[in-house]
Scaffold this active site. Structure first.
Site, short mmCIF file in Angstrom:
data_model
loop_
_atom_site.label_atom_id
_atom_site.label_comp_id
_atom_site.label_asym_id
_atom_site.label_seq_id
_atom_site.Cartn_x
_atom_site.Cartn_y
_atom_site.Cartn_z
N ALA A 1 0.79 -1.10 -0.14
CA ALA A 1 0.01 -0.01 -0.06
C ALA A 1 0.94 1.32 -0.04
CB ALA A 1 -0.94 -0.23 1.26
N GLU B 1 7.97 -1.12 9.60
CA GLU B 1 7.79 -2.53 9.92
C GLU B 1 7.30 -2.61 11.47
OE1 GLU B 1 7.46 -4.64 7.66
OE2 GLU B 1 8.47 -3.91 6.16
N CYS B 2 6.54 -1.80 11.94
CA CYS B 2 6.28 -1.68 13.30
C CYS B 2 5.37 -2.58 13.87
CB CYS B 2 5.63 -0.21 13.76
SG CYS B 2 3.94 -0.07 12.77
N CYS C 1 -7.32 -5.07 -3.96
CA CYS C 1 -7.43 -6.47 -4.43
C CYS C 1 -7.64 -6.71 -6.08
CB CYS C 1 -8.83 -6.98 -3.83
SG CYS C 1 -9.10 -8.75 -4.03
#
Length: 192
Positions: A13, A88-89, A145
């Site tokens: 995203a 990448e939390c 999607c």
């Protein structure tokens, strides 16, 4: 007033792209941001945040035992830090998310966290769970999607493209292992 933000989404995203743009915006104004990323995600090299569109920047690493408050406070002593950016939390622990709230509340530095909300089984990651609970601002970044609907789930696939229905929560990978889909196609892929 400093706040903590959680930018979350399914994969692909643009979370890392958005983080890198935020970092650039601070730098462009003569401010000093600090980027952190998870040590366990070394897909693009150790200590790097990279986006699919080719942007990248050096980053400090956090591990499971990193005390983020102490590390950021020490960096801030050497040079004023204007923003903390965490990629990448979802891999943060509950304690590390709490430490980041302390960075906001005691050091008065904004913290912007970017990561996945849920894993391939639709379960919250620990870091995401506490960011959803404790962040001042929640921002969903959207992707789509294959059917055109908003993708809010992630499917982990095997080497043949089949959905995997069990396994460890963390398996580092990109487009080769994960596909972002809408809830309907997620349920269909998992046979639910």
């Amino acid at each position: 007033m400093a706040q903590m933000y959680f930018y979350y989404s399914a994969m692909n995203a643009g979370k890392s792209t958005t983080l890198l743009q935020s970092s650039f915006n601070y730098q462009e104004r003569g401010m000093t941001p600090v980027i952190f990323t998870a040590a366990l995600d070394d897909r693009y090299g150790i200590g790097k945040v990279s986006s699919r569109i080719g942007l990248q920047a050096e980053a400090q690493l956090f591990k499971a035992d990193t005390n983020l408050y102490q590390e950021i406070a020490a960096l801030n002593e050497v040079e004023k830090r204007h923003c903390i950016l965490v990629d990448e939390c979802q891999f943060l622990s509950k304690e590390q998310v709490y430490q980041l709230t302390e960075v906001v509340d005691k050091l008065h530095i904004p913290v912007l966290c970017y990561g996945l909300r849920t894993d391939f089984l639709g379960e919250l990651f620990e870091g995401s769970k506490y960011l959803l609970s404790w962040a001042d601002k929640l921002v969903e970044l959207k992707t789509i999607c294959h059917c055109g609907r908003k993708a809010n789930m992630v499917i982990r696939t095997d080497e043949h493209g089949n959905a995997i229905k069990e396994g460890d929560q963390v398996a580092i990978g990109g487009n080769d292992r994960y596909v972002s889909v809408c809830r309907q196609h997620y349920k269909e892929a998992l046979g639910k």
